[in-house]
Design a protein around this motif. Structure first.
Motif, PDB file in Angstrom:
ATOM      1  N   ASP A  58       0.823  -1.211   0.000  1.00 56.95           N
ATOM      2  CA  ASP A  58       0.000   0.000   0.000  1.00 56.95           C
ATOM      3  C   ASP A  58       0.855   1.259   0.000  1.00 56.95           C
ATOM      4  O   ASP A  58       2.083   1.208   0.096  1.00 56.95           O
ATOM      5  N   GLY A  59       0.169   2.390  -0.123  1.00 58.57           N
ATOM      6  CA  GLY A  59       0.870   3.663  -0.214  1.00 58.57           C
ATOM      7  C   GLY A  59       1.670   4.001   1.026  1.00 58.57           C
ATOM      8  O   GLY A  59       2.721   4.646   0.942  1.00 58.57           O
ATOM      9  N   PHE A  60       1.185   3.580   2.195  1.00 59.51           N
ATOM     10  CA  PHE A  60       1.936   3.818   3.425  1.00 59.51           C
ATOM     11  C   PHE A  60       3.313   3.144   3.341  1.00 59.51           C
ATOM     12  O   PHE A  60       4.335   3.735   3.696  1.00 59.51           O
ATOM     13  N   ALA A  61       3.317   1.884   2.885  1.00 60.30           N
ATOM     14  CA  ALA A  61       4.577   1.138   2.776  1.00 60.30           C
ATOM     15  C   ALA A  61       5.493   1.757   1.734  1.00 60.30           C
ATOM     16  O   ALA A  61       6.706   1.867   1.939  1.00 60.30           O
ATOM     17  N   VAL A  62       4.909   2.176   0.597  1.00 58.67           N
ATOM     18  CA  VAL A  62       5.712   2.810  -0.459  1.00 58.67           C
ATOM     19  C   VAL A  62       6.373   4.070   0.076  1.00 58.67           C
ATOM     20  O   VAL A  62       7.572   4.300  -0.106  1.00 58.67           O
ATOM     21  N   CYS A  63       5.594   4.897   0.747  1.00 58.53           N
ATOM     22  CA  CYS A  63       6.112   6.158   1.287  1.00 58.53           C
ATOM     23  C   CYS A  63       7.234   5.894   2.292  1.00 58.53           C
ATOM     24  O   CYS A  63       8.294   6.527   2.240  1.00 58.53           O
ATOM     25  N   ARG A  64       7.003   4.946   3.179  1.00 58.12           N
ATOM     26  CA  ARG A  64       7.998   4.628   4.200  1.00 58.12           C
ATOM     27  C   ARG A  64       9.295   4.124   3.566  1.00 58.12           C
ATOM     28  O   ARG A  64      10.392   4.537   3.963  1.00 58.12           O
ATOM     29  N   ARG A  65       9.190   3.265   2.549  1.00 60.87           N
ATOM     30  CA  ARG A  65      10.371   2.702   1.900  1.00 60.87           C
ATOM     31  C   ARG A  65      11.140   3.773   1.115  1.00 60.87           C
ATOM     32  O   ARG A  65      12.375   3.797   1.110  1.00 60.87           O
ATOM     33  N   LEU A  66      10.409   4.676   0.468  1.00 62.95           N
ATOM     34  CA  LEU A  66      11.079   5.744  -0.278  1.00 62.95           C
ATOM     35  C   LEU A  66      11.858   6.659   0.667  1.00 62.95           C
ATOM     36  O   LEU A  66      12.998   7.034   0.388  1.00 62.95           O
ATOM     37  N   ARG A  67      11.244   7.016   1.771  1.00 62.64           N
ATOM     38  CA  ARG A  67      11.939   7.883   2.729  1.00 62.64           C
ATOM     39  C   ARG A  67      13.154   7.177   3.320  1.00 62.64           C
ATOM     40  O   ARG A  67      14.207   7.794   3.534  1.00 62.64           O
ATOM     41  N   ALA A  68      13.032   5.872   3.560  1.00 63.15           N
ATOM     42  CA  ALA A  68      14.154   5.117   4.115  1.00 63.15           C
ATOM     43  C   ALA A  68      15.323   5.048   3.140  1.00 63.15           C
ATOM     44  O   ALA A  68      16.485   4.910   3.552  1.00 63.15           O
ATOM     45  N   GLN A  69      15.016   5.170   1.838  1.00 69.54           N
ATOM     46  CA  GLN A  69      16.061   5.107   0.818  1.00 69.54           C
ATOM     47  C   GLN A  69      16.543   6.499   0.405  1.00 69.54           C
ATOM     48  O   GLN A  69      17.274   6.638  -0.570  1.00 69.54           O
ATOM     49  N   GLY A  70      16.131   7.519   1.138  1.00 70.25           N
ATOM     50  CA  GLY A  70      16.647   8.857   0.905  1.00 70.25           C
ATOM     51  C   GLY A  70      15.909   9.682  -0.120  1.00 70.25           C
ATOM     52  O   GLY A  70      16.364  10.768  -0.487  1.00 70.25           O
ATOM     53  N   VAL A  71      14.751   9.206  -0.585  1.00 71.38           N
ATOM     54  CA  VAL A  71      13.968   9.986  -1.553  1.00 71.38           C
ATOM     55  C   VAL A  71      13.231  11.083  -0.806  1.00 71.38           C
ATOM     56  O   VAL A  71      12.383  10.805   0.058  1.00 71.38           O
ATOM     57  N   ASP A  72      13.546  12.344  -1.132  1.00 61.18           N
ATOM     58  CA  ASP A  72      12.914  13.458  -0.414  1.00 61.18           C
ATOM     59  C   ASP A  72      11.904  14.215  -1.273  1.00 61.18           C
ATOM     60  O   ASP A  72      11.498  15.329  -0.939  1.00 61.18           O
ATOM     61  N   THR A  73      11.482  13.606  -2.379  1.00 61.27           N
ATOM     62  CA  THR A  73      10.474  14.222  -3.245  1.00 61.27           C
ATOM     63  C   THR A  73       9.187  14.479  -2.455  1.00 61.27           C
ATOM     64  O   THR A  73       8.739  13.599  -1.706  1.00 61.27           O
ATOM     65  N   PRO A  74       8.572  15.654  -2.591  1.00 63.04           N
ATOM     66  CA  PRO A  74       7.306  15.908  -1.899  1.00 63.04           C
ATOM     67  C   PRO A  74       6.239  14.879  -2.289  1.00 63.04           C
ATOM     68  O   PRO A  74       6.081  14.565  -3.471  1.00 63.04           O
ATOM     69  N   ILE A  75       5.525  14.350  -1.305  1.00 65.02           N
ATOM     70  CA  ILE A  75       4.512  13.323  -1.541  1.00 65.02           C
ATOM     71  C   ILE A  75       3.156  13.812  -1.046  1.00 65.02           C
ATOM     72  O   ILE A  75       3.003  14.192   0.118  1.00 65.02           O
ATOM     73  N   LEU A  76       2.180  13.809  -1.967  1.00 60.91           N
ATOM     74  CA  LEU A  76       0.788  14.097  -1.622  1.00 60.91           C
ATOM     75  C   LEU A  76       0.056  12.758  -1.597  1.00 60.91           C
ATOM     76  O   LEU A  76      -0.118  12.117  -2.630  1.00 60.91           O
ATOM     77  N   MET A  77      -0.357  12.319  -0.417  1.00 63.47           N
ATOM     78  CA  MET A  77      -1.033  11.036  -0.265  1.00 63.47           C
ATOM     79  C   MET A  77      -2.528  11.227  -0.478  1.00 63.47           C
ATOM     80  O   MET A  77      -3.129  12.165   0.048  1.00 63.47           O
ATOM     81  N   VAL A  78      -3.126  10.331  -1.266  1.00 65.31           N
ATOM     82  CA  VAL A  78      -4.547  10.433  -1.601  1.00 65.31           C
ATOM     83  C   VAL A  78      -5.248   9.140  -1.195  1.00 65.31           C
ATOM     84  O   VAL A  78      -4.777   8.047  -1.517  1.00 65.31           O
ATOM     85  N   THR A  79      -6.377   9.255  -0.511  1.00 63.97           N
ATOM     86  CA  THR A  79      -7.073   8.051  -0.059  1.00 63.97           C
ATOM     87  C   THR A  79      -8.521   8.351   0.285  1.00 63.97           C
ATOM     88  O   THR A  79      -8.883   9.504   0.526  1.00 63.97           O
ATOM     89  N   ALA A  80      -9.335   7.288   0.303  1.00 69.45           N
ATOM     90  CA  ALA A  80     -10.713   7.418   0.747  1.00 69.45           C
ATOM     91  C   ALA A  80     -10.808   7.330   2.264  1.00 69.45           C
ATOM     92  O   ALA A  80     -11.846   7.635   2.855  1.00 69.45           O
ATOM     93  N   ARG A  81      -9.719   6.915   2.917  1.00 69.48           N
ATOM     94  CA  ARG A  81      -9.709   6.842   4.387  1.00 69.48           C
ATOM     95  C   ARG A  81      -9.657   8.255   4.966  1.00 69.48           C
ATOM     96  O   ARG A  81      -8.720   8.998   4.704  1.00 69.48           O
ATOM     97  N   ASP A  82     -10.652   8.588   5.754  1.00 72.43           N
ATOM     98  CA  ASP A  82     -10.739   9.980   6.212  1.00 72.43           C
ATOM     99  C   ASP A  82     -10.686  10.131   7.723  1.00 72.43           C
ATOM    100  O   ASP A  82     -11.003  11.198   8.260  1.00 72.43           O
ATOM    101  N   THR A  83     -10.273   9.089   8.433  1.00 71.91           N
ATOM    102  CA  THR A  83     -10.177   9.235   9.888  1.00 71.91           C
ATOM    103  C   THR A  83      -8.902   9.979  10.259  1.00 71.91           C
ATOM    104  O   THR A  83      -7.929   9.989   9.504  1.00 71.91           O
ATOM    105  N   VAL A  84      -8.922  10.577  11.424  1.00 72.33           N
ATOM    106  CA  VAL A  84      -7.745  11.302  11.896  1.00 72.33           C
ATOM    107  C   VAL A  84      -6.547  10.358  12.009  1.00 72.33           C
ATOM    108  O   VAL A  84      -5.422  10.706  11.642  1.00 72.33           O
ATOM    109  N   SER A  85      -6.782   9.138  12.516  1.00 71.10           N
ATOM    110  CA  SER A  85      -5.676   8.190  12.685  1.00 71.10           C
ATOM    111  C   SER A  85      -5.035   7.823  11.354  1.00 71.10           C
ATOM    112  O   SER A  85      -3.812   7.657  11.273  1.00 71.10           O
ATOM    113  N   ASP A  86      -5.853   7.713  10.284  1.00 74.73           N
ATOM    114  CA  ASP A  86      -5.293   7.420   8.962  1.00 74.73           C
ATOM    115  C   ASP A  86      -4.433   8.574   8.465  1.00 74.73           C
ATOM    116  O   ASP A  86      -3.353   8.377   7.909  1.00 74.73           O
TER     117      ASP A  86
END
Length: 226
Positions: A58-86
């Motif tokens: 999922d996108g959470f895993a992709v984002c986490r892996r990219l940051r761990a590999q030093g990718v600092d490109t701005p990321i806008l996450m898009v989802t139907a999940r609208d809870t505060v915790s998400d």
């Protein structure tokens, strides 16, 4: 902007890619997490539009892996999940902003533009300036000392890229990647040809000498303050 859209729903991806390209951006599409990670690592993007619900990872895993590999490109996450915790989870994995579906296309563009402004030191508004040159990224208009300069879509993208990196040397490969993307033949002289077109359109104006050739390295747009 050169953008990576990560979305597995063909209806949404078509809507986003079509709209962003019509808005004069260069857009690549990835339809699953593995492809998104590979393309983000290989390409030099200005921003990534990342869906959360993706096949494989999922996108959470992709984002986490990219940051761990030093990718600092701005990321806008898009989802139907609208809870505060998400939203908190998305931001904690390294996303820069979070947009809940359904969304208006204009808001997507505005948020992407805001993200890329935050990542730059010279362009804190929608209007880029360098000496007598000004480029309005919202209206897609260019002026020299207040006089409009009509440009084709490709000429505009080329000048925008040079202006966003004013004062620094930009290689032909960088121009190719950001202006033409995968449609560019590395053996062609297309970048040089279009730089020539731009220079001719600026000839006789206060910005006539701002695009400079750096022999053996590429081009640089002078800031106009030196």
């Amino acid at each position: 902007m050169r953008l990576l859209v990560v979305e597995d729903d063909p209806t949404i991806s078509h809507f986003l890619v079509k709209g962003l390209r019509e808005d004069q951006h260069l857009v690549d599409l990835a339809e699953d997490g593995a492809a998104a990670e590979a393309q983000a690592l290989a390409g030099d993007y200005d921003a990534i539009l990342l869906d959360v619900m993706l096949p494989a990872q999922d996108g959470f895993a992709v984002c986490r892996r990219l940051r761990a590999q030093g990718v600092d490109t701005p990321i806008l996450m898009v989802t139907a999940r609208d809870t505060v915790s998400d939203r908190v989870h998305g931001l904690d994995t390294g996303a820069d902003d979070y947009l809940v579906k359904p969304f208006a296309f204009g808001e997507v563009v505005a948020r992407l533009r805001a993200l890329t402004r935050r990542g730059r030191t010279r362009s804190l508004s929608a209007v880029l300036t360098a000496g007598a040159l000004s480029l309005d990224q919202e209206a897609h208009q260019v002026h020299v000392a207040g006089v409009p300069v009509p440009l084709t879509a490709t000429e505009y993208r080329l000048l925008e890229y040079l202006m966003r990196r004013a004062g620094t040397i930009v290689s032909r490969d960088q121009l190719a990647e950001h202006v033409w993307g995968g449609d560019y033949d590395p053996c062609s002289n297309l970048a040089d040809v279009y730089v020539g077109y731009l220079r001719r359109k600026l000839a006789g104006s206060a910005a006539a000498d701002q695009i400079r050739t750096i022999r053996g390295l590429g081009y640089m747009l002078a800031r106009g303050d030196t």
